[in-house]
Design a protein around this motif. Structure first.
Motif, PDB file in Angstrom:
ATOM      1  N   GLU A 199       0.860  -1.066  -0.210  1.00 33.19           N
ATOM      2  CA  GLU A 199      -0.094   0.158   0.157  1.00 33.19           C
ATOM      3  C   GLU A 199       0.706   1.286  -0.227  1.00 33.19           C
ATOM      4  O   GLU A 199       0.346   2.316  -0.670  1.00 33.19           O
ATOM      5  CB  GLU A 199      -1.038  -0.075   1.211  1.00 33.19           C
ATOM      6  N   ARG A 200       1.774   1.240   0.857  1.00 35.27           N
ATOM      7  CA  ARG A 200       2.643   2.736   1.045  1.00 35.27           C
ATOM      8  C   ARG A 200       3.899   2.620   0.139  1.00 35.27           C
ATOM      9  O   ARG A 200       4.903   3.225   0.299  1.00 35.27           O
ATOM     10  CB  ARG A 200       3.013   2.568   2.539  1.00 35.27           C
ATOM     11  N   ILE A 201       3.850   1.915  -1.026  1.00 33.63           N
ATOM     12  CA  ILE A 201       4.981   1.714  -1.861  1.00 33.63           C
ATOM     13  C   ILE A 201       5.704   3.358  -2.316  1.00 33.63           C
ATOM     14  O   ILE A 201       6.870   3.437  -2.166  1.00 33.63           O
ATOM     15  CB  ILE A 201       4.980   1.037  -3.140  1.00 33.63           C
ATOM     16  N   ALA A 202       4.962   4.290  -2.587  1.00 34.48           N
ATOM     17  CA  ALA A 202       5.180   5.481  -3.043  1.00 34.48           C
ATOM     18  C   ALA A 202       5.863   6.338  -1.876  1.00 34.48           C
ATOM     19  O   ALA A 202       6.658   7.190  -1.878  1.00 34.48           O
ATOM     20  CB  ALA A 202       4.170   6.240  -3.481  1.00 34.48           C
ATOM     21  N   TYR A 203       5.249   6.034  -0.635  1.00 33.94           N
ATOM     22  CA  TYR A 203       5.901   6.566   0.503  1.00 33.94           C
ATOM     23  C   TYR A 203       7.296   6.275   0.847  1.00 33.94           C
ATOM     24  O   TYR A 203       8.023   6.962   1.205  1.00 33.94           O
ATOM     25  CB  TYR A 203       5.086   6.233   1.784  1.00 33.94           C
ATOM     26  N   PHE A 204       7.730   4.908   0.403  1.00 28.84           N
ATOM     27  CA  PHE A 204       8.976   4.427   0.732  1.00 28.84           C
ATOM     28  C   PHE A 204      10.140   5.097  -0.377  1.00 28.84           C
ATOM     29  O   PHE A 204      11.142   4.983  -0.095  1.00 28.84           O
ATOM     30  CB  PHE A 204       8.827   2.825   0.797  1.00 28.84           C
ATOM     31  N   CYS A 205       9.490   5.021  -1.488  1.00 32.16           N
ATOM     32  CA  CYS A 205      10.509   5.627  -2.482  1.00 32.16           C
ATOM     33  C   CYS A 205      10.968   6.942  -2.510  1.00 32.16           C
ATOM     34  O   CYS A 205      10.501   8.053  -2.055  1.00 32.16           O
ATOM     35  CB  CYS A 205       9.655   5.453  -3.891  1.00 32.16           C
ATOM     36  N   HIS A 206      12.210   7.161  -3.113  1.00 32.63           N
ATOM     37  CA  HIS A 206      12.917   8.382  -3.244  1.00 32.63           C
ATOM     38  C   HIS A 206      12.528   8.997  -4.587  1.00 32.63           C
ATOM     39  O   HIS A 206      12.739  10.210  -4.559  1.00 32.63           O
ATOM     40  CB  HIS A 206      14.462   8.068  -3.155  1.00 32.63           C
TER      41      HIS A 206
END
Length: 530
Positions: A199-206
């Protein structure tokens, strides 16, 4: 060995901490121009809509000629309450007014376009651009120096009603968004399929390219395609490399026109970001770099001259340790359920909650061989002549326990007498205890959140707490109601809604505690609780 054990523990800890959602394939066509923050917002919104997606699939609405599209019924969209997003989940401190307002602006700018066609000719004549959210509400108030609370009136001087300087601005810690009905119908269209992902993949990405590429590759992985060859133009379009003229599909600007630039600034950046996320156990897939293909992707050209821009890009994908654990978790759960059904068919008087708990505790490295034994060896052992003074049900559990015990590491083995020649030696064991009342609040949240076909049965159940195995335990008033509930759970048409229910439960109490929903009947020792 110690390092491997620590790595395994870190993976399974991450598996419990992360949340997974189903996203419609159609959504991937609209996120190419979203920033990381905007992508994260949209994925959180998608997470809030999971029960609607489940209902759409369970009811078979994709087969309806009247309403073939849309993951959410139009009447549900019209009547839907605003979706609440926690400011903390958006990386904003609720006490920082400027940050909250800046976040609202980013959310406001999440837009999408739909092509408009001429009703007579059928030709495309333009696009409709619209915001995804029709309303965005952020509650705000402040406290004076005397700790009295007042509604914030947008005073530039930030003064209270007496003209005194305000000491502390206070936010209620959330934003509420209302989805644009027309936008939601297009973005969350389930008729083109869906896939499960972090779910939070975008939050983890740089990098915004990482999350976009991740969603694109996950779409292929969900179909079992680990080496997809993607059209170069479509890939660049998906990653947001083309700037179009407003209200038109005419491309006015192209980023990274040369493949060498695109490789360096986009693909390699995303690859390094994925490698970092793999080390941090925050991604299920990454590019598989080998001696033959050091980048994990390779350009494919039409002719023999390998110059200029390629025709396609072929990606080589592999699952990370987190991805492997996730696959095992999904496969293991389904495998346990099938074996449980089979054993209950053979021996209907087995204690089903006890059987479910036992199967869940079989070590992972023994599971494949244990399944073979359980399907074939258990019936064979029961049918053979043996000296056993107890019931068949007790014998079934005993032989399965012995099978597992005999394959444990040597230091954990205990000398056992021949299974079929002598009666087993009974060993006194302390009776394990569950925890009464545990997860009571989470159980109520599940009843409020889950609206699938099994909800009427959940409302008939009493929340007890946890079983001795640590899993959530619910009790029914009589055996008949319990058996009816079990039958509903086992129906093929209820498989998805059961998984959705367990996914919601996992989000409330953690995946380890929610691997199994233990069920039973209220006994005399329970009646004092109710």
């Amino acid at each position: 060995m110690e390092k491997k054990r620590n790595n395994d523990e870190a993976v399974y800890l991450a598996l419990d901490e992360h949340g997974w959602i189903n996203s419609p394939v159609a959504y991937t066509a609209f996120n190419k121009n979203f920033s990381l923050v905007q992508q994260d917002v949209m994925l959180q919104v998608s997470g809030k809509l999971q029960t609607h997606f489940a209902r759409y699939l369970n009811e078979g609405r994709y087969l309806s000629k009247e309403n073939p599209n849309g993951g959410i019924a139009k009447e549900d969209l019209v009547n839907m309450e605003p979706i609440r997003l926690e400011l903390a989940d958006l990386g904003v401190d609720s006490n920082h007014y400027d940050e909250a307002i800046a976040m609202v602006k980013k959310i406001t700018n999440i837009k999408f376009h739909l092509p408009r066609f001429d009703m007579e000719t059928g030709l495309r004549k333009g696009d409709d651009y619209m915001p995804i959210f029709s309303k965005i509400f952020i509650p705000k108030s402040f406290e004076t120096k005397s700790s009295e609370s007042y509604q914030y009136q947008r005073s530039a001087e930030k003064m209270d009603e007496d003209g005194n300087s305000v000491a502390n601005f206070r936010r209620d810690g959330y934003v509420e968004v209302t989805i644009n009905v027309e936008a939601a119908k297009a973005i969350f269209d389930m008729s083109k399929g869906y896939f499960n992902h972090l779910e939070r993949i975008a939050y983890f990405c740089h990098s915004m390219f990482t999350s976009r590429l991740y969603l694109l590759l996950m779409k292929y992985v969900s179909k079992g395609q680990m080496h997809p060859a993607i059209d170069y133009f479509e890939l660049k379009d998906f990653l947001g490399m083309y700037e179009r003229q407003e209200d038109s599909d005419v491309i006015v600007n192209e980023k990274y026109q040369k493949f060498s630039q695109f490789r360096k600034q986009v693909l390699n950046v995303a690859k390094r970001d994925m490698e970092r996320l793999c080390e941090e156990n925050k991604i299920e897939i990454m590019l598989a770099c080998t001696d033959e293909c050091k980048d994990g992707y390779e350009p494919i050209y039409r002719g023999s001259a390998k110059r200029g821009n390629p025709d396609k890009i072929k990606f080589h994908i592999k699952r990370t340790p987190l991805g492997i654990a996730r696959e095992l978790e999904l496969h293991r759960g389904a495998s346990e359920q099938r074996l449980c059904v089979k054993l209950m068919e053979l021996y209907p008087s087995l204690d089903e909650p006890k059987l479910q708990a036992f199967l869940a505790d079989v070590p992972e490295d023994l599971w494949v061989d244990f399944k073979k034994y359980a399907y074939r060896g258990v019936p064979k052992a029961v049918e053979q002549p043996h000296r056993w003074s107890g019931t068949t049900e007790e014998f079934v559990f005993y032989i399965m326990e012995q099978w597992v015990a005999q394959r444990q590491p040597k230091q954990e083995k205990k000398a056992e007498k021949d299974l079929f020649s002598q009666a087993p030696v009974e060993r006194p064991k302390p009776e394990p205890q569950g925890e009464i009342g545990k997860y009571a609040e989470e159980w109520q949240k599940l009843l409020q959140t889950y609206n699938g076909a099994l909800k009427p049965w959940l409302l008939k159940a009493h929340h007890y707490g946890t079983a001795p195995t640590g899993f959530l335990l619910i009790l029914f008033d009589d055996k008949k109601t319990l058996e009816e509930f079990n039958a509903e759970c086992d129906k093929p048409e209820n498989k998805q809604t059961y998984m959705d229910m367990m996914q919601i439960l996992a989000g409330l109490i953690g995946k380890s505690a929610a691997r199994i929903l233990v069920r039973g009947v209220v006994s005399d020792k329970h009646k004092r609780i109710y």
